[in-house]
Every structure is written in structure tokens, then in C-alpha cells.
Scaffold this motif. Structure first.
Motif, PDB file in Angstrom:
ATOM      1  N   ILE A   8      -6.669   4.060 -12.785  1.00 39.76           N
ATOM      2  CA  ILE A   8      -7.643   4.094 -11.694  1.00 39.76           C
ATOM      3  C   ILE A   8      -8.869   3.320 -12.245  1.00 39.76           C
ATOM      4  CG2 ILE A   8      -9.328   5.167 -10.370  1.00 39.76           C
ATOM      5  CD1 ILE A   8      -7.060   7.365 -10.135  1.00 39.76           C
ATOM      6  N   ARG A   9      -9.273   3.708 -13.354  1.00 37.94           N
ATOM      7  CA  ARG A   9     -10.582   2.846 -14.028  1.00 37.94           C
ATOM      8  C   ARG A   9     -10.114   1.612 -14.136  1.00 37.94           C
ATOM      9  NH1 ARG A   9     -11.145   7.832 -17.044  1.00 37.94           N
ATOM     10  NH2 ARG A   9      -9.574   6.981 -18.881  1.00 37.94           N
ATOM     11  N   LYS A  10      -8.779   1.037 -14.616  1.00 36.73           N
ATOM     12  CA  LYS A  10      -8.566  -0.360 -15.010  1.00 36.73           C
ATOM     13  C   LYS A  10      -8.498  -1.074 -13.452  1.00 36.73           C
ATOM     14  CE  LYS A  10      -4.834  -3.009 -17.070  1.00 36.73           C
ATOM     15  NZ  LYS A  10      -3.406  -2.870 -17.768  1.00 36.73           N
ATOM     16  N   VAL A  11      -7.955  -0.529 -12.530  1.00 35.85           N
ATOM     17  CA  VAL A  11      -7.805  -1.355 -11.471  1.00 35.85           C
ATOM     18  C   VAL A  11      -8.905  -1.347 -10.525  1.00 35.85           C
ATOM     19  CG1 VAL A  11      -6.569  -1.049  -8.890  1.00 35.85           C
ATOM     20  CG2 VAL A  11      -5.253  -0.630 -11.119  1.00 35.85           C
ATOM     21  N   ALA A  12     -10.010  -0.304 -10.887  1.00 39.51           N
ATOM     22  CA  ALA A  12     -11.180  -0.314  -9.864  1.00 39.51           C
ATOM     23  C   ALA A  12     -11.943  -1.332 -10.363  1.00 39.51           C
ATOM     24  CB  ALA A  12     -11.748   1.169 -10.168  1.00 39.51           C
ATOM     25  N   ARG A  13     -11.883  -1.797 -11.635  1.00 40.75           N
ATOM     26  CA  ARG A  13     -12.656  -3.032 -12.202  1.00 40.75           C
ATOM     27  C   ARG A  13     -12.517  -4.263 -11.547  1.00 40.75           C
ATOM     28  NH1 ARG A  13     -12.235  -0.367 -17.507  1.00 40.75           N
ATOM     29  NH2 ARG A  13     -10.425  -1.893 -17.788  1.00 40.75           N
ATOM     30  N   THR A  14     -11.287  -4.361 -10.780  1.00 44.31           N
ATOM     31  CA  THR A  14     -10.757  -5.609 -10.430  1.00 44.31           C
ATOM     32  C   THR A  14     -11.005  -5.945  -8.916  1.00 44.31           C
ATOM     33  OG1 THR A  14      -8.470  -4.827  -9.600  1.00 44.31           O
ATOM     34  CG2 THR A  14      -8.692  -5.462 -11.928  1.00 44.31           C
ATOM     35  N   GLN A  15     -10.532  -7.091  -8.208  1.00 40.78           N
ATOM     36  CA  GLN A  15     -10.601  -7.388  -6.962  1.00 40.78           C
ATOM     37  C   GLN A  15      -9.381  -7.102  -6.337  1.00 40.78           C
ATOM     38  OE1 GLN A  15     -13.639  -8.046  -5.148  1.00 40.78           O
ATOM     39  NE2 GLN A  15     -14.626  -7.380  -7.134  1.00 40.78           N
ATOM     40  N   ALA A  16      -8.491  -6.543  -6.897  1.00 42.34           N
ATOM     41  CA  ALA A  16      -7.035  -6.497  -6.364  1.00 42.34           C
ATOM     42  C   ALA A  16      -6.971  -5.546  -5.135  1.00 42.34           C
ATOM     43  CB  ALA A  16      -6.102  -5.791  -7.350  1.00 42.34           C
ATOM     44  N   THR A  17      -6.124  -6.001  -4.197  1.00 43.67           N
ATOM     45  CA  THR A  17      -5.848  -5.123  -2.962  1.00 43.67           C
ATOM     46  C   THR A  17      -4.673  -3.717  -3.479  1.00 43.67           C
ATOM     47  OG1 THR A  17      -6.219  -6.661  -1.428  1.00 43.67           O
ATOM     48  CG2 THR A  17      -4.946  -5.012  -0.779  1.00 43.67           C
ATOM     49  N   VAL A  18      -4.945  -2.482  -3.192  1.00 45.19           N
ATOM     50  CA  VAL A  18      -4.195  -1.683  -3.708  1.00 45.19           C
ATOM     51  C   VAL A  18      -3.350  -0.936  -2.698  1.00 45.19           C
ATOM     52  CG1 VAL A  18      -4.119   0.452  -5.163  1.00 45.19           C
ATOM     53  CG2 VAL A  18      -5.546  -1.306  -5.633  1.00 45.19           C
ATOM     54  N   LEU A  19      -2.298  -0.602  -2.853  1.00 44.71           N
ATOM     55  CA  LEU A  19      -1.336   0.198  -2.007  1.00 44.71           C
ATOM     56  C   LEU A  19      -0.919   1.641  -2.652  1.00 44.71           C
ATOM     57  CD1 LEU A  19       0.330   0.386   0.673  1.00 44.71           C
ATOM     58  CD2 LEU A  19       2.130  -0.667  -0.513  1.00 44.71           C
ATOM     59  N   ILE A  20      -1.373   2.546  -2.038  1.00 39.98           N
ATOM     60  CA  ILE A  20      -1.136   3.834  -2.645  1.00 39.98           C
ATOM     61  C   ILE A  20      -0.156   4.405  -1.787  1.00 39.98           C
ATOM     62  CG2 ILE A  20      -2.073   6.289  -3.170  1.00 39.98           C
ATOM     63  CD1 ILE A  20      -4.815   4.516  -3.318  1.00 39.98           C
ATOM     64  N   GLN A  21       1.041   4.830  -2.485  1.00 38.53           N
ATOM     65  CA  GLN A  21       2.169   5.435  -1.747  1.00 38.53           C
ATOM     66  C   GLN A  21       2.409   6.702  -2.195  1.00 38.53           C
ATOM     67  OE1 GLN A  21       5.062   1.993  -2.490  1.00 38.53           O
ATOM     68  NE2 GLN A  21       4.933   1.854  -0.154  1.00 38.53           N
ATOM     69  N   GLY A  22       3.098   7.606  -1.400  1.00 34.75           N
ATOM     70  CA  GLY A  22       3.495   8.923  -2.105  1.00 34.75           C
ATOM     71  C   GLY A  22       3.819   9.662  -1.032  1.00 34.75           C
ATOM     72  N   ASP A  23       4.396  10.774  -1.321  1.00 36.76           N
ATOM     73  CA  ASP A  23       4.595  11.929  -0.225  1.00 36.76           C
ATOM     74  C   ASP A  23       3.483  12.634   0.362  1.00 36.76           C
ATOM     75  OD1 ASP A  23       7.513  11.667  -0.506  1.00 36.76           O
ATOM     76  OD2 ASP A  23       7.873  13.030  -1.960  1.00 36.76           O
ATOM     77  N   SER A  24       3.581  13.417   1.409  1.00 32.35           N
ATOM     78  CA  SER A  24       2.356  13.934   2.004  1.00 32.35           C
ATOM     79  C   SER A  24       1.830  15.012   0.997  1.00 32.35           C
ATOM     80  CB  SER A  24       2.724  14.513   3.335  1.00 32.35           C
ATOM     81  OG  SER A  24       1.687  15.124   3.766  1.00 32.35           O
ATOM     82  N   GLY A  25       0.764  15.132   0.712  1.00 32.53           N
ATOM     83  CA  GLY A  25       0.214  16.137  -0.011  1.00 32.53           C
ATOM     84  C   GLY A  25       0.084  15.983  -1.526  1.00 32.53           C
ATOM     85  N   THR A  26       0.366  14.578  -2.024  1.00 31.29           N
ATOM     86  CA  THR A  26       0.304  14.193  -3.341  1.00 31.29           C
ATOM     87  C   THR A  26      -0.941  13.587  -4.027  1.00 31.29           C
ATOM     88  OG1 THR A  26       1.236  11.867  -2.832  1.00 31.29           O
ATOM     89  CG2 THR A  26       2.692  13.695  -3.415  1.00 31.29           C
ATOM     90  N   GLY A  27      -1.824  13.642  -3.039  1.00 28.13           N
ATOM     91  CA  GLY A  27      -3.411  13.162  -3.569  1.00 28.13           C
ATOM     92  C   GLY A  27      -3.744  11.751  -3.357  1.00 28.13           C
ATOM     93  N   LYS A  28      -3.043  10.917  -2.497  1.00 23.62           N
ATOM     94  CA  LYS A  28      -3.170   9.647  -2.328  1.00 23.62           C
ATOM     95  C   LYS A  28      -4.734   9.353  -1.862  1.00 23.62           C
ATOM     96  CE  LYS A  28       0.006   9.484   0.908  1.00 23.62           C
ATOM     97  NZ  LYS A  28       0.425  10.862   0.911  1.00 23.62           N
TER      98      LYS A  28
END
Length: 65
Positions: A8-28
Motif C-alpha cells: 500500500i505504501r509503495k503503490v500510494a506514492r505512484t499515479q497508478a490506477t488500482v483495482l482492488i479485488q476480493g471476496d465480500s468482507g475481506t477489507g477492500k
């Protein structure tokens, strides 16, 4: 868990678009908020969009923030 925090720290410093995937209730949403808080982007209101799985009845919905 520490690996996720580092990513999260690494990606947050970029201008990248992020797709967060996961089952319901996993903390997306928690990951999305952490990315937003750590991002250097201008402090605009969080878009609060969650793209649902294509099999869901609705393709996109807006979350209350």
C-alpha cells in the motif's frame, strides 16, 4: 499483513490506477482508504466508487462516505 502495508505504501506514492479485488468482507474498502490517505494526490473528496463483479446485477455503485 505487513506485506500488504508495504505494498500500500509503495503503490500510494505512484499515479497508478488500482483495482482492488476480493471476496465480500475481506477489507477492500480499508485498503482503498489506506491508499487514499497515503497518496500525495490533492486532497479531493474520495470518489467512493466500488466496481462490482461482472456477475453482480449492478456494474457500479457509489458508496456513502
Amino acid at each position: 499483513m505487513e506485506n500488504l502495508r508495504q505494498l500500500i505504501r509503495k503503490v500510494a506514492r505512484t499515479q497508478a490506477t488500482v483495482l482492488i479485488q476480493g471476496d465480500s468482507g475481506t477489507g477492500k474498502e480499508l485498503v482503498a482508504r489506506a491508499l487514499y490517505r497515503q497518496s500525495p494526490r490533492p486532497r479531493l473528496p474520495s470518489p467512493g466508487e466500488l466496481c462490482l463483479h461482472p456477475g453482480e446485477p449492478h456494474r457500479k455503485r457509489v458508496l456513502r462516505t
